[in-house]
Scaffold this motif. Structure first.
Motif, PDB file in Angstrom:
ATOM      1  N   ILE A  63     -73.018  -4.370 -13.625  1.00 20.98           N
ATOM      2  CA  ILE A  63     -72.608  -2.971 -13.509  1.00 20.98           C
ATOM      3  C   ILE A  63     -73.200  -2.130 -14.637  1.00 20.98           C
ATOM      4  CG2 ILE A  63     -70.617  -1.419 -13.628  1.00 20.98           C
ATOM      5  CD1 ILE A  63     -69.052  -3.617 -12.114  1.00 20.98           C
ATOM      6  N   VAL A  64     -73.115  -2.629 -15.867  1.00 25.55           N
ATOM      7  CA  VAL A  64     -73.690  -1.890 -17.002  1.00 25.55           C
ATOM      8  C   VAL A  64     -75.197  -1.797 -16.855  1.00 25.55           C
ATOM      9  CG1 VAL A  64     -74.059  -1.945 -19.498  1.00 25.55           C
ATOM     10  CG2 VAL A  64     -71.813  -2.436 -18.579  1.00 25.55           C
ATOM     11  N   GLY A  65     -75.836  -2.854 -16.387  1.00 27.25           N
ATOM     12  CA  GLY A  65     -77.281  -2.836 -16.190  1.00 27.25           C
ATOM     13  C   GLY A  65     -77.728  -1.845 -15.126  1.00 27.25           C
ATOM     14  N   MET A  66     -76.969  -1.750 -14.055  1.00 24.18           N
ATOM     15  CA  MET A  66     -77.319  -0.780 -13.014  1.00 24.18           C
ATOM     16  C   MET A  66     -77.155   0.651 -13.511  1.00 24.18           C
ATOM     17  SD  MET A  66     -78.442  -2.432 -10.464  1.00 24.18           S
ATOM     18  CE  MET A  66     -78.291  -1.537  -8.957  1.00 24.18           C
ATOM     19  N   TYR A  67     -76.082   0.915 -14.248  1.00 23.90           N
ATOM     20  CA  TYR A  67     -75.900   2.254 -14.801  1.00 23.90           C
ATOM     21  C   TYR A  67     -76.969   2.560 -15.846  1.00 23.90           C
ATOM     22  CZ  TYR A  67     -73.964   6.340 -17.043  1.00 23.90           C
ATOM     23  OH  TYR A  67     -73.814   7.598 -17.570  1.00 23.90           O
ATOM     24  N   SER A  68     -77.276   1.561 -16.660  1.00 21.53           N
ATOM     25  CA  SER A  68     -78.320   1.742 -17.671  1.00 21.53           C
ATOM     26  C   SER A  68     -79.676   2.001 -17.023  1.00 21.53           C
ATOM     27  CB  SER A  68     -78.374   0.502 -18.562  1.00 21.53           C
ATOM     28  OG  SER A  68     -79.369   0.629 -19.532  1.00 21.53           O
ATOM     29  N   GLN A  69     -79.930   1.365 -15.923  1.00 23.55           N
ATOM     30  CA  GLN A  69     -81.169   1.612 -15.177  1.00 23.55           C
ATOM     31  C   GLN A  69     -81.202   3.045 -14.654  1.00 23.55           C
ATOM     32  OE1 GLN A  69     -83.662  -0.323 -15.081  1.00 23.55           O
ATOM     33  NE2 GLN A  69     -84.888   0.199 -13.318  1.00 23.55           N
ATOM     34  N   TYR A  70     -80.057   3.542 -14.247  1.00 27.18           N
ATOM     35  CA  TYR A  70     -79.947   4.899 -13.711  1.00 27.18           C
ATOM     36  C   TYR A  70     -80.243   5.951 -14.782  1.00 27.18           C
ATOM     37  CZ  TYR A  70     -77.787   9.042 -11.653  1.00 27.18           C
ATOM     38  OH  TYR A  70     -77.540  10.299 -11.197  1.00 27.18           O
ATOM     39  N   VAL A  71     -79.769   5.735 -16.019  1.00 31.96           N
ATOM     40  CA  VAL A  71     -79.938   6.731 -17.076  1.00 31.96           C
ATOM     41  C   VAL A  71     -81.097   6.422 -18.017  1.00 31.96           C
ATOM     42  CG1 VAL A  71     -77.510   7.388 -17.037  1.00 31.96           C
ATOM     43  CG2 VAL A  71     -78.285   5.641 -18.639  1.00 31.96           C
ATOM     44  N   SER A  72     -81.858   5.366 -17.773  1.00 29.34           N
ATOM     45  CA  SER A  72     -82.922   4.971 -18.701  1.00 29.34           C
ATOM     46  C   SER A  72     -83.998   6.042 -18.802  1.00 29.34           C
ATOM     47  CB  SER A  72     -83.546   3.648 -18.260  1.00 29.34           C
ATOM     48  OG  SER A  72     -84.178   3.802 -17.017  1.00 29.34           O
ATOM     49  N   ALA A  73     -84.643   6.070 -19.977  1.00 33.20           N
ATOM     50  CA  ALA A  73     -85.617   7.122 -20.259  1.00 33.20           C
ATOM     51  C   ALA A  73     -87.044   6.593 -20.403  1.00 33.20           C
ATOM     52  CB  ALA A  73     -85.229   7.862 -21.535  1.00 33.20           C
ATOM     53  N   THR A  74     -87.206   5.310 -20.709  1.00 34.51           N
ATOM     54  CA  THR A  74     -88.554   4.785 -20.930  1.00 34.51           C
ATOM     55  C   THR A  74     -88.789   3.545 -20.070  1.00 34.51           C
ATOM     56  OG1 THR A  74     -87.868   3.359 -22.764  1.00 34.51           O
ATOM     57  CG2 THR A  74     -88.546   5.600 -23.331  1.00 34.51           C
ATOM     58  N   THR A  75     -90.041   3.195 -19.942  1.00 38.72           N
ATOM     59  CA  THR A  75     -90.424   2.023 -19.157  1.00 38.72           C
ATOM     60  C   THR A  75     -89.937   0.737 -19.814  1.00 38.72           C
ATOM     61  OG1 THR A  75     -92.359   3.212 -18.393  1.00 38.72           O
ATOM     62  CG2 THR A  75     -92.376   0.838 -18.109  1.00 38.72           C
ATOM     63  N   ALA A  76     -89.946   0.687 -21.132  1.00 35.30           N
ATOM     64  CA  ALA A  76     -89.473  -0.510 -21.829  1.00 35.30           C
ATOM     65  C   ALA A  76     -87.990  -0.756 -21.551  1.00 35.30           C
ATOM     66  CB  ALA A  76     -89.711  -0.368 -23.323  1.00 35.30           C
ATOM     67  N   GLU A  77     -87.199   0.302 -21.547  1.00 35.45           N
ATOM     68  CA  GLU A  77     -85.778   0.158 -21.218  1.00 35.45           C
ATOM     69  C   GLU A  77     -85.603  -0.344 -19.793  1.00 35.45           C
ATOM     70  OE1 GLU A  77     -84.195   4.032 -21.809  1.00 35.45           O
ATOM     71  OE2 GLU A  77     -84.139   3.844 -23.985  1.00 35.45           O
ATOM     72  N   ARG A  78     -86.382   0.177 -18.882  1.00 34.50           N
ATOM     73  CA  ARG A  78     -86.267  -0.235 -17.480  1.00 34.50           C
ATOM     74  C   ARG A  78     -86.641  -1.703 -17.300  1.00 34.50           C
ATOM     75  NH1 ARG A  78     -89.027   5.042 -16.791  1.00 34.50           N
ATOM     76  NH2 ARG A  78     -87.335   6.511 -16.523  1.00 34.50           N
ATOM     77  N   SER A  79     -87.637  -2.152 -18.032  1.00 37.48           N
ATOM     78  CA  SER A  79     -88.052  -3.556 -17.937  1.00 37.48           C
ATOM     79  C   SER A  79     -86.953  -4.484 -18.431  1.00 37.48           C
ATOM     80  CB  SER A  79     -89.324  -3.784 -18.742  1.00 37.48           C
ATOM     81  OG  SER A  79     -90.367  -2.984 -18.264  1.00 37.48           O
ATOM     82  N   VAL A  80     -86.358  -4.158 -19.556  1.00 37.38           N
ATOM     83  CA  VAL A  80     -85.279  -4.986 -20.095  1.00 37.38           C
ATOM     84  C   VAL A  80     -84.058  -4.927 -19.174  1.00 37.38           C
ATOM     85  CG1 VAL A  80     -83.726  -5.302 -22.063  1.00 37.38           C
ATOM     86  CG2 VAL A  80     -86.117  -4.762 -22.455  1.00 37.38           C
ATOM     87  N   ASN A  81     -83.804  -3.767 -18.594  1.00 34.03           N
ATOM     88  CA  ASN A  81     -82.682  -3.638 -17.659  1.00 34.03           C
ATOM     89  C   ASN A  81     -82.844  -4.559 -16.458  1.00 34.03           C
ATOM     90  OD1 ASN A  81     -81.151  -1.751 -19.048  1.00 34.03           O
ATOM     91  ND2 ASN A  81     -82.231  -0.030 -18.141  1.00 34.03           N
ATOM     92  N   ILE A  82     -84.041  -4.648 -15.917  1.00 36.80           N
ATOM     93  CA  ILE A  82     -84.268  -5.513 -14.758  1.00 36.80           C
ATOM     94  C   ILE A  82     -84.027  -6.976 -15.128  1.00 36.80           C
ATOM     95  CG2 ILE A  82     -86.038  -6.362 -13.161  1.00 36.80           C
ATOM     96  CD1 ILE A  82     -84.861  -3.623 -12.465  1.00 36.80           C
ATOM     97  N   VAL A  83     -84.495  -7.390 -16.297  1.00 36.42           N
ATOM     98  CA  VAL A  83     -84.255  -8.767 -16.752  1.00 36.42           C
ATOM     99  C   VAL A  83     -82.759  -9.012 -16.895  1.00 36.42           C
ATOM    100  CG1 VAL A  83     -84.590 -10.345 -18.692  1.00 36.42           C
ATOM    101  CG2 VAL A  83     -86.498  -8.987 -17.868  1.00 36.42           C
ATOM    102  N   ALA A  84     -82.032  -8.052 -17.478  1.00 37.95           N
ATOM    103  CA  ALA A  84     -80.593  -8.197 -17.672  1.00 37.95           C
ATOM    104  C   ALA A  84     -79.850  -8.245 -16.340  1.00 37.95           C
ATOM    105  CB  ALA A  84     -80.064  -7.041 -18.522  1.00 37.95           C
ATOM    106  N   ILE A  85     -80.248  -7.414 -15.392  1.00 37.94           N
ATOM    107  CA  ILE A  85     -79.597  -7.391 -14.080  1.00 37.94           C
ATOM    108  C   ILE A  85     -79.806  -8.716 -13.353  1.00 37.94           C
ATOM    109  CG2 ILE A  85     -79.699  -6.323 -11.793  1.00 37.94           C
ATOM    110  CD1 ILE A  85     -80.264  -3.658 -13.273  1.00 37.94           C
ATOM    111  N   VAL A  86     -81.001  -9.252 -13.404  1.00 31.14           N
ATOM    112  CA  VAL A  86     -81.289 -10.527 -12.735  1.00 31.14           C
ATOM    113  C   VAL A  86     -80.507 -11.667 -13.389  1.00 31.14           C
ATOM    114  CG1 VAL A  86     -83.099 -12.224 -12.268  1.00 31.14           C
ATOM    115  CG2 VAL A  86     -83.512  -9.799 -11.828  1.00 31.14           C
ATOM    116  N   MET A  87     -80.476 -11.699 -14.729  1.00 26.53           N
ATOM    117  CA  MET A  87     -79.721 -12.748 -15.408  1.00 26.53           C
ATOM    118  C   MET A  87     -78.234 -12.636 -15.097  1.00 26.53           C
ATOM    119  SD  MET A  87     -81.412 -13.596 -19.121  1.00 26.53           S
ATOM    120  CE  MET A  87     -80.863 -12.118 -19.896  1.00 26.53           C
ATOM    121  N   SER A  88     -77.716 -11.419 -15.030  1.00 26.63           N
ATOM    122  CA  SER A  88     -76.308 -11.221 -14.687  1.00 26.63           C
ATOM    123  C   SER A  88     -76.016 -11.692 -13.275  1.00 26.63           C
ATOM    124  CB  SER A  88     -75.934  -9.750 -14.819  1.00 26.63           C
ATOM    125  OG  SER A  88     -76.029  -9.325 -16.143  1.00 26.63           O
TER     126      SER A  88
END
Length: 103
Positions: A63-88
């Protein structure tokens, strides 16, 4: 055009989520929370007796990863978010397989 033929100076390598040069404190915090929850869920998902930790940490991380993906500002944040969402997701799936959300 002189720079095209001459030696160029390279920036030193820096690992940062702020690739645009601005601070994104809220977005970076959300990304790191999602990554930690995802890592906890992923690791504890393979331990049968830790199924409750894996399930809850996976749901929170997802849930936090999906929200973080929604408000992310840079490509690096989005990349880490995808890794976190998959691991979750993997953590919550294995946690549910081993016993679910309650003891």
């Amino acid at each position: 055009m002189p720079r095209a033929l001459g030696p160029t100076e390279r920036e030193p390598f820096r690992l940062t989520l702020n690739s645009d040069g601005r601070k994104h404190t809220r977005e970076n915090t959300l990304t790191l929370i999602a990554l930690v929850c995802g890592l906890v869920a992923f690791v504890s998902g393979f331990v049968v007796s830790a199924h409750m930790i894996a399930s809850w940490a996976g749901v929170v991380g997802f849930i936090v990863g999906m929200y973080s993906q929604y408000v992310s500002a840079t490509t690096a944040e989005r990349s880490v978010n995808i890794v976190a969402i998959v691991m979750s997701f993997v953590g919550v799936a294995t946690g549910i397989y081993h016993g679910g959300f309650i003891p």
